[in-house]
Design an enzyme around this catalytic site. Structure first.
Site, PDB file in Angstrom:
ATOM      1  N   HIS A   1       0.972  -6.650  -2.054  1.00 42.69           N
ATOM      2  CA  HIS A   1       0.424  -5.100  -2.762  1.00 42.69           C
ATOM      3  C   HIS A   1       1.529  -4.167  -2.270  1.00 42.69           C
ATOM      4  O   HIS A   1       2.224  -4.138  -1.090  1.00 42.69           O
ATOM      5  CB  HIS A   1      -0.777  -5.091  -1.825  1.00 42.69           C
ATOM      6  CG  HIS A   1      -1.767  -3.964  -2.270  1.00 42.69           C
ATOM      7  ND1 HIS A   1      -1.368  -2.812  -2.200  1.00 42.69           N
ATOM      8  CD2 HIS A   1      -2.770  -4.191  -3.026  1.00 42.69           C
ATOM      9  CE1 HIS A   1      -2.386  -2.137  -2.976  1.00 42.69           C
ATOM     10  NE2 HIS A   1      -3.277  -2.875  -3.530  1.00 42.69           N
TER      11      HIS A   1
ATOM     12  N   ARG B   1      -4.005   5.437  -6.191  1.00 48.34           N
ATOM     13  CA  ARG B   1      -3.362   5.834  -7.312  1.00 48.34           C
ATOM     14  C   ARG B   1      -4.056   5.837  -8.809  1.00 48.34           C
ATOM     15  O   ARG B   1      -3.751   6.579  -9.445  1.00 48.34           O
ATOM     16  CB  ARG B   1      -2.506   4.635  -7.351  1.00 48.34           C
ATOM     17  CG  ARG B   1      -1.421   4.600  -6.380  1.00 48.34           C
ATOM     18  CD  ARG B   1      -0.314   3.644  -6.364  1.00 48.34           C
ATOM     19  NE  ARG B   1      -0.879   2.318  -5.595  1.00 48.34           N
ATOM     20  CZ  ARG B   1      -0.754   1.121  -6.254  1.00 48.34           C
ATOM     21  NH1 ARG B   1      -0.220   1.077  -7.541  1.00 48.34           N
ATOM     22  NH2 ARG B   1      -1.293   0.206  -5.678  1.00 48.34           N
TER      23      ARG B   1
END
Length: 529
Positions: free
Chosen positions: A304, A327
């Protein structure tokens, strides 16, 4: 006194007479020649009934208490089977309770509320994310296409099940990396989605008298007959005592991303020194290997791109995940020069690779990168439940734009101008979430949220092979695969769905879709359906 004695005797005589009369009537009914019913038949009927009742009392044994296990337990109880859930952790929830971005669903009413009237790209997005694992030749017996079709086509019903039956708030929908549209659902409350879903399921399950959850219970063997059929488990309880439990088994014990010195070092030795979002613990895959279970995609490990670096413990090997929703709702990533360098909504493997191509530093024994995650006020507000926790933990700080480094201010202004003017992003980003910060002097007194992030070992796409009924598969002499009777699996323990990369939001979805199937299928072996 004599009167009372006579009355008592009369009552006893009446009881004896009634019992005798009923016995005689039953004998006349069942043993008269014309009835065609013999004592032998009645004995067989009674024995059959007793056997069915004994079978029905055998529980479905669920190993693991994450969302896959909880979903399986819910469906098994619904089918009429008792459930015994065993988890080696001291508290239930597994990694599912930490899931922070949400659960995917295509075609949901929550999407329609946002104006997304059609979402027919989920399958294609998943296949594209899976990469060459999907497009290349699969091992015999692994039906990737059907598994992905099940995952994506049943996503709406999974969201509806959680929202309608369990009353989980999933009304907030965001677009994460690799997704064509917004389809990752979470709630608007204080609890992150994983905790909200797990809490709702636990509350529902604990209301059932046929549900027993035992934590700190380490399963150390899957019991099997000579022919290979699984008949139950052996486990060690919190008091150190060993017990055996008979029944069909749903194995939902999670992946091996926390097995740093075991399976992870075996299949991906180059990841040594990488921090992880998983607490260190040995994997449970050996229990399945002992039965000859087949495994697929074991070297597919997800890195990740954003795990928080704690300023108070920068070299800690365990990191809190910086949710992809940060994000998705508008956050941007900046390198050590204060510049954007990647479309933040690319798939996780692409973003991680872009970060890891940059120079890195060694923090003690931990390999880390120095990347700034920056969220404007609109993004901070949209992820408030996350931000409150990160701020409390000291993983994120609030700063006025004017107090940022000059090169960062320049990047913020450039990005804000592009969003405000609806210009094309040279890095390819097409969705900007809730970013609302204006460019120039108008933003200098605005507060933004900033934190340092680094790539982390997060999830294992590889695992035990299973079929569309979630039955665990073992290899045959001819190279094919065949189900192991009495054993089902769901969740991160399984392989063959996500290929080389998992989309954000599909972990919880996988647990819900295939966990429910596993519970329903296992229940069939103990309940007449």
């Amino acid at each position: 006194m004599p009167m009372r004695i006579r009355r008592s005797r009369c009552c006893l005589l009446l009881i004896y007479f009634t019992v005798g009369f009923l016995t005689a009537a039953l004998c006349m009914l069942f043993f008269r020649p014309s009835s065609g019913i013999t004592l032998n038949r009645i004995s067989k009927s009674l024995f059959s009934t007793m056997t069915q009742e004994a079978t029905a009392r055998r529980p479905v044994i669920v190993v693991g208490s994450g969302l896959a296990g909880l979903s399986a337990a819910h469906e098994a109880l619904k089918a009429g089977a008792p459930v015994r859930m065993l988890d080696r952790a001291p508290k239930p929830g597994g990694n599912s309770i930490k899931a922070s971005s949400g659960i995917n669903g295509a075609g949901t009413r929550f999407q329609r509320d946002l104006g997304i009237t059609k979402d027919d790209s989920f399958y294609a997005d998943t296949v594209r994310s899976a990469g060459t694992r999907f497009t290349g030749k699969s091992p015999p017996g692994i039906n990737r296409e059907t598994l992905v079709e099940m995952l994506t086509s049943q996503s709406e019903s999974a969201v509806n099940w959680l929202a309608d039956e369990l009353k989980v708030d999933l009304s907030v929908v965001a677009q994460l990396g690799g997704h064509s549209v917004a389809r990752t659902h979470r709630g608007g409350g204080k609890l992150p989605p994983g905790a909200a879903i797990v809490s709702a399921l636990l509350e529902d399950l604990k209301a059932h008298t046929d549900f027993i959850l035992e934590n700190s219970a380490e399963v150390d063997e899957l019991l099997a007959e000579d022919g290979g059929a699984v008949t139950g488990v052996r486990y060690r309880a919190s008091d150190g005592q060993t017990h055996k439990l008979e029944g069909p088994v749903v194995f939902a014990a999670g992946g091996f991303a926390g097995d740093a010195h075991g399976l992870l070092s075996k299949y991906r030795p180059e990841l040594a020194g990488m921090p992880s979002t998983n607490e260190e613990r040995p994997a449970s895959h050996g229990l399945l290997s002992a039965l000859g279970a087949a495994f697929v995609d074991m070297d597919s490990v997800q890195i990740h791109p954003t795990g928080f670096v704690d300023p108070m413990a920068p070299d800690a090997p365990y990191k809190f995940l910086a949710a992809e929703a940060l994000r998705g709702e508008g956050g941007i990533l900046l390198n050590s020069n204060g510049e954007r360098f990647i479309n933040e909504l690319e798939t996780r493997d692409v973003v991680s690779a872009a970060i890891m191509a940059l120079p890195h530093a060694e923090q003690g024994k931990t390999k880390e990168w120095d990347i700034m995650l920056l969220l404007d006020p609109g993004t901070c507000d949209a992820t408030k439940s996350h931000m409150d926790f990160y701020l409390w933990k000291g993983l994120v700080q609030k700063k006025k734009v004017k107090d940022l480094a000059p090169e960062v201010i320049a990047t913020v202004d450039k990005y804000a101008t592009m969003v405000a003017n609806h210009d094309e992003d040279t890095l390819g980003r097409k969705a900007f979430g809730h970013w609302r910060l204006p460019p120039g002097e108008a933003n200098r007194d605005e507060e933004v949220c900033v934190g340092t992030v680094t790539p982390v070992v997060h999830f294992t796409m590889g695992g035990v092979a299973f079929d569309t009924q979630t039955r665990v598969l073992r290899s045959k002499d001819d190279g094919g695969l065949t189900p192991i009777p009495g054993l089902w699996a769901a969740g991160e323990i399984t392989g063959g769905i996500h290929g080389a990369n998992r989309l954000g939001g599909s972990s919880l979805l996988e647990c819900a879709v295939f966990g429910r199937i596993a519970g329903a299928e296992a229940a069939k072996s103990v309940v007449n359906v």
